[in-house]
Motif scaffolding. Structure first.
Motif, short mmCIF file in Angstrom:
data_model
loop_
_atom_site.label_atom_id
_atom_site.label_comp_id
_atom_site.label_asym_id
_atom_site.label_seq_id
_atom_site.Cartn_x
_atom_site.Cartn_y
_atom_site.Cartn_z
N PHE A 66 0.66 -1.28 0.05
CA PHE A 66 -0.13 0.49 -0.22
C PHE A 66 0.95 0.94 0.03
O PHE A 66 1.60 1.47 1.12
CB PHE A 66 -1.00 0.01 0.77
N ALA A 67 0.51 1.49 -1.00
CA ALA A 67 1.42 3.47 -0.89
C ALA A 67 0.03 3.94 -1.11
O ALA A 67 -0.90 4.09 -1.68
CB ALA A 67 2.37 3.11 -2.34
N PRO A 68 0.21 5.67 -0.53
CA PRO A 68 -0.34 6.55 -0.25
C PRO A 68 -0.60 7.37 -1.54
O PRO A 68 0.66 7.27 -2.53
CB PRO A 68 -0.35 7.75 0.52
N SER A 71 -2.83 11.93 -5.60
CA SER A 71 -4.73 12.22 -5.97
C SER A 71 -4.88 12.19 -4.29
O SER A 71 -6.71 12.19 -4.74
CB SER A 71 -4.99 11.49 -7.44
N MET A 72 -4.75 12.13 -3.51
CA MET A 72 -5.68 11.53 -1.92
C MET A 72 -6.12 12.95 -2.08
O MET A 72 -5.88 13.64 -2.42
CB MET A 72 -5.06 10.88 -1.30
N LYS A 73 -7.77 12.70 -1.82
CA LYS A 73 -8.13 14.39 -1.71
C LYS A 73 -8.23 14.49 -0.35
O LYS A 73 -8.84 12.85 1.40
CB LYS A 73 -9.73 14.34 -1.97
N GLY A 78 -7.08 8.95 6.41
CA GLY A 78 -5.89 9.06 6.65
C GLY A 78 -4.49 9.77 5.56
O GLY A 78 -3.90 9.49 5.54
N TYR A 79 -6.03 11.04 5.43
CA TYR A 79 -5.08 11.86 3.97
C TYR A 79 -3.74 12.50 5.13
O TYR A 79 -2.47 12.76 4.42
CB TYR A 79 -6.05 12.63 3.40
N ILE A 85 4.29 12.63 7.14
CA ILE A 85 4.69 11.67 6.36
C ILE A 85 6.10 11.78 5.16
O ILE A 85 6.90 11.87 5.22
CB ILE A 85 4.36 10.25 6.50
N THR A 86 4.49 12.00 4.19
CA THR A 86 5.06 12.56 2.46
C THR A 86 6.12 13.69 2.97
O THR A 86 7.03 14.07 2.27
CB THR A 86 4.16 12.78 1.72
#
Length: 359
Positions: A66-68, A71-73, A78-79, A85-86
């Motif tokens: 699993f990698a975030p 394009s996550m909103k 968990g956004y 972290i990023t």
């Protein structure tokens, strides 16, 4: 195989050829490892090693990593956690093709101020610095400079990541067209500049050319499939089934436009807006009022049903609920009442209030 034969293959044929080639190479490596000078008959604490070459029956790989996504909103679960972290990684880590380096306090160099973590957890001893990336020694061809003498700056700015990593630079120059398998002079010049063997450079350039051929085959196959779908007409689609199966998203934008033009609907907007417009239009067609002939048929069916119900009511009203006008006396009628019992259609005893409450 020749270059012409490879170019003439389809992507499926190429995958089958590539699979056999990799399997053959794997068996050759296994055979080389098993040879006496490597493993077989080698000295061991309890004697000698005996190696066997057997074909594996099953190979399992765990690819569920699993990698975030970028394009996550913010509304996604968990956004904010992954965003934290990023951001920490981008401020403290330097990542190349073959290395990842973390340095505490580097956020101050990158962004002008320390983050909360580095401000609380400062260095106890001397402040560390980044290790300079390897760099060829111009005065000693074929060798790299000592790590303590390797510069970390390129003039007034920091050196670029992987600026002297051979594999990364081969990819860049291959994409630019500087390196090619047929250009021996360019390969020798690159090998001399980066202190690597020219045969290894030649093999890696051929590998990149091999990957490029596979990508070109996939692209040709995608183009052929796209052209075939664009030749389809409006009547070649089952639009109601596509809506029912929620499969409109699998169509191209040009395919969705065919429906919109057929029904004189708005053709502007993105793909999602066109899908919603088609769904609403088909739903409105299904909910539209029916024709006069369909209404007449329904009225005739209702009238027939009413006639059947009226007949059943008349039949039920003809049931006998008592005996009136008998010449016998009341006492005789009470004695013989059991002889004149009448039941209804449902099986219950029929009668009147006179028979029940007679004294």
């Amino acid at each position: 195989m020749t270059e012409e034969q490879i170019q003439a293959m389809t992507i499926d044929e190429f995958h089958e050829y590539d699979k056999k080639r990799m399997e053959r190479n794997a068996w050759m490596v296994a055979q080389e490892v098993m040879e006496p000078e490597r493993i077989d008959d080698a000295k061991a604490p309890s004697g000698y090693i005996t190696a066997y070459l057997s074909k594996p029956t099953c190979m399992l790989f765990n690819e569920s990593i699993f990698a975030p996504q970028a394009s996550m909103k913010p509304s996604h679960p968990g956004y904010h956690y992954y965003q934290k972290i990023t951001n920490f990684i981008s401020m403290h880590y330097k990542t190349g093709e073959l290395f990842t380096e973390y340095l505490k306090g580097s956020c101050e160099e990158e962004h002008g101020q320390m983050c909360d973590y580095c401000h609380v957890h400062k260095f106890i001893g001397p402040v560390a610095s980044r290790i300079p990336q390897p760099m060829p020694d111009r005065e000693n061809p074929g060798h790299y400079m000592d790590v303590f003498n390797t510069p970390s700056m390129d003039g007034d700015s920091a050196r670029q990541v992987d600026d002297y990593l051979p594999r990364a630079q081969i990819k860049i120059r291959f994409r630019e067209g500087v390196l090619a398998a047929s250009n021996g002079e360019a390969i020798k010049a690159f090998a001399s500049e980066f202190a690597v063997n020219d045969e290894l450079v030649q093999k890696y350039v051929k590998h990149l050319h091999h990957l490029q051929c596979k990508e070109e085959m996939r692209q040709r196959q995608r183009d052929m499939a796209r052209n075939e779908r664009e030749r389809l007409e409006y009547d070649d689609y089952d639009w109601h089934e596509l809506v029912g199966n929620d499969s409109l998203s699998t169509l191209l934008v040009s395919e969705l436009t065919k429906y919109l033009k057929k029904h004189n609907l708005q053709t502007t907007g993105n793909k999602r807006a066109k899908i919603q417009l088609i769904k609403r239009h088909i739903q409105n067609q299904e909910d539209a009022p029916r024709s006069d002939s369909e209404n007449a048929e329904e009225e005739s069916e209702d009238s027939d049903h009413e006639e059947v119900e009226s007949e059943s009511i008349e039949e039920e009203s003809d049931q006998v609920y008592g005996v009136v006008g008998s010449d016998t006396s009341d006492s005789e009628h009470e004695e013989n009442f059991e002889d004149h019992v009448v039941v209804t259609r449902s099986g219950r005893k029929a009668g009147s209030w006179r028979s029940v409450f007679s004294f």
